[in-house]
Design a protein around this motif. Structure first.
Motif, mmCIF file in Angstrom:
data_model
loop_
_atom_site.group_PDB
_atom_site.id
_atom_site.type_symbol
_atom_site.label_atom_id
_atom_site.label_comp_id
_atom_site.label_asym_id
_atom_site.label_seq_id
_atom_site.Cartn_x
_atom_site.Cartn_y
_atom_site.Cartn_z
ATOM 1 N N ASN A 26 8.432 0.274 3.810
ATOM 2 C CA ASN A 26 9.042 0.518 2.506
ATOM 3 C C ASN A 26 9.192 -0.805 1.746
ATOM 4 O O ASN A 26 8.942 -1.887 2.284
ATOM 5 N N LEU A 27 9.615 -0.715 0.492
ATOM 6 C CA LEU A 27 9.621 -1.904 -0.355
ATOM 7 C C LEU A 27 10.598 -2.965 0.141
ATOM 8 O O LEU A 27 10.321 -4.173 0.060
ATOM 9 N N PRO A 72 0.796 -1.231 0.000
ATOM 10 C CA PRO A 72 0.000 0.000 0.000
ATOM 11 C C PRO A 72 0.830 1.284 0.000
ATOM 12 O O PRO A 72 0.260 2.372 -0.031
ATOM 13 N N ALA A 73 2.155 1.177 0.024
ATOM 14 C CA ALA A 73 3.000 2.380 0.053
ATOM 15 C C ALA A 73 3.145 2.943 -1.359
ATOM 16 O O ALA A 73 3.837 2.368 -2.205
ATOM 17 N N GLY A 87 9.291 10.217 2.144
ATOM 18 C CA GLY A 87 9.008 11.201 1.116
ATOM 19 C C GLY A 87 7.801 12.049 1.481
ATOM 20 O O GLY A 87 6.810 11.544 2.009
ATOM 21 N N GLU A 88 7.880 13.327 1.196
ATOM 22 C CA GLU A 88 6.771 14.241 1.507
ATOM 23 C C GLU A 88 5.499 13.854 0.763
ATOM 24 O O GLU A 88 4.396 14.160 1.207
ATOM 25 N N ASN A 89 5.644 13.190 -0.375
ATOM 26 C CA ASN A 89 4.485 12.860 -1.203
ATOM 27 C C ASN A 89 4.058 11.400 -1.078
ATOM 28 O O ASN A 89 3.345 10.890 -1.947
ATOM 29 N N LEU A 90 4.495 10.734 -0.023
ATOM 30 C CA LEU A 90 4.027 9.377 0.236
ATOM 31 C C LEU A 90 2.511 9.365 0.416
ATOM 32 O O LEU A 90 1.947 10.240 1.085
ATOM 33 N N ARG A 91 1.873 8.359 -0.153
ATOM 34 C CA ARG A 91 0.429 8.197 0.035
ATOM 35 C C ARG A 91 0.103 6.731 0.302
ATOM 36 O O ARG A 91 0.860 5.842 -0.089
#
Length: 452
Positions: A364-365, A142-143, A159-163
């Motif tokens: 994270n991955l 889901p990352a 990251g600032e744009n992680l959703r």
């Protein structure tokens, strides 16, 4: 069913999958923006009123994305939040995301396909995708990481744009198809069924980061770990990881039946919170210190020492007690707040005893890949207990909303029946069918009888 779906279900080779066109639309569990507007301020809570099943258009995949034919997905609490439009409507997140422009603009639609877990088959790859091809069996993390964000190159979660895919993005996993970034994919454990594999990435990956990763509590052999909600999806995976890593698992549950089942699964110490006066009517703010003392005494009496780690995703109802109960220098690690976001605790027990609070979010991955290794080795097993067809996804979400579930609740999407997707039966036999399906033997909860 469209020709591509039929081909995938029949085990078509990669060249045939690539040759067949994507359907113009597909079946999906989705929310409607009009429902979010209509429910504002009304106090409407029943997710069965807002989680719909119907056709939605196929989005255009970006060059770094893949299209996955979803065999199965699962229910997570973020889908419940989405369908309740709390704490805010997720359509707000979609509009914010769309302002980036480019392919992000696709996500701002009058509907949102939800769901943050999926197991399925790759059917399309974008021009920039290198490591995956049509026909690959995958699970989806889901990352939703932005690889052009500098923080992502330190840790994908920074990251600032992680959703959170399927929550803060559109095109989630509770559907016949999903569109995801290639950086979300991990190879599906070949000994698991589709519905088993679909219960893994969000909860098990999150638990791995919280407990094992350098970004989490860094659990060591012999650590006593207190796990709230130890028969929920997160808690059940946390219990296995604690025991697999040489820790001592202390599970807190809310009923005698859950306690009995958790003991049968090998939890080192199981505590029914009602025995400590932690009923549903307990005031978490007023009672935290006293409840913490009772809980600490109960653990010390059985284990010989207080917990070093408290694994807390419950939130307001438990957080103050977590801060109190961990030993000097201990850690409270949190990834959610299913009972409320505003936490109250006595700060003296934190600073004067040099305790730490760590916030954790998804994985994270690399952490997901390491977590899936444990499943491939058979050291961790799925905690699947119920399976619903996609047409009944709203009922599945309601079960989780009312906390009437144990373990994980899966949803079959394209898979026509349970038990499909195993491509390594020898590994399944080696790990053991009884172990892999142990959680399926939890008695089903009684229906509430509530109508829509």
């Amino acid at each position: 069913m469209d020709p591509l779906s039929k081909a995938v279900l029949n085990g078509a080779p990669p060249d045939e999958i690539e040759r067949l066109p994507l359907p113009d639309e597909f079946l999906a569990g989705h929310l409607r923006a009009t429902d979010a507007d209509a429910s504002a301020g009304t106090g409407v809570k029943d997710v069965r009123n807002t989680l719909h099943v119907g056709p939605v258009p196929m989005p255009e995949p970006a060059p770094d994305e893949v299209v996955v034919a979803v065999m199965a997905s699962s229910i997570n609490y973020n889908t419940v939040w989405s369908a309740m439009f709390e704490p805010i409507s997720t359509f707000t997140a979609l509009r914010r995301f769309a302002k980036q422009g480019g392919y992000a603009a696709r996500h701002d639609l009058p509907y949102q396909v939800v769901g943050s877990d999926a197991a399925g088959v790759v059917v399309r790859t974008g021009a920039g995708v290198r490591h995956w091809r049509a026909g690959d069996h995958v699970v989806v993390s889901p990352a939703y990481v932005d690889d052009q964000d500098p923080g992502s190159h330190d840790d994908g979660m920074m990251g600032e744009n992680l959703r959170a895919w399927g929550y803060e993005t559109n095109f989630g996993g509770l559907a016949h198809y999903t569109v995801v970034r290639a950086s979300q994919l991990v190879a599906k454990p070949p000994h698991l069924t589709w519905e088993e594999a679909a219960t893994v990435t969000l909860c098990a990956g999150t638990a791995y980061r919280m407990l094992v990763s350098d970004h989490g509590a860094r659990m060591k052999q012999g650590d006593v770990v207190l796990i709230w909600g130890a028969t929920g999806g997160l808690g059940a995976y946390a219990m296995q990881m604690v025991r697999n890593g040489g820790g001592i698992a202390v599970g807190v549950v809310s009923s005698a039946a859950k306690a009995e089942f958790l003991r049968a699964q090998g939890c080192d110490l199981v505590i029914d919170r009602r025995d400590l006066g932690m009923g549903d009517d307990a005031d978490p703010a007023a009672d935290a210190a006293e409840l913490g003392r009772r809980l600490r005494r109960a653990v010390v009496a059985e284990i010989g020492e207080a917990p070093r780690i408290a694994f807390d995703y419950v939130g307001r109802a438990t957080f103050g007690t977590s801060v109190h109960v961990v030993r000097r220098g201990g850690t409270v690690i949190t990834c959610g707040s299913s009972t409320g976001y505003q936490h109250t605790y006595d700060n003296r027990y934190l600073w004067m005893n040099l305790k730490r609070v760590i916030g954790s979010h998804i994985a994270n991955l690399q952490e997901q890949t390491e977590c899936l290794r444990l499943f491939n080795q058979g050291r961790i097993v799925p905690v699947l207990t119920r399976v619903f067809p996609l047409e009944e996804v709203a009922d599945a979400a309601r079960l989780v909303q009312e906390n009437r579930h144990v373990g994980k609740v899966a949803v079959r999407c394209l898979a026509p029946q349970d038990g499909l997707g195993v491509t390594d039966p020898a590994a399944r036999a080696r790990i053991g069918e009884d172990r892999l399906t142990a959680w399926r033997r939890v008695p089903a909860p009684a229906p509430t009888g509530a109508g829509r």
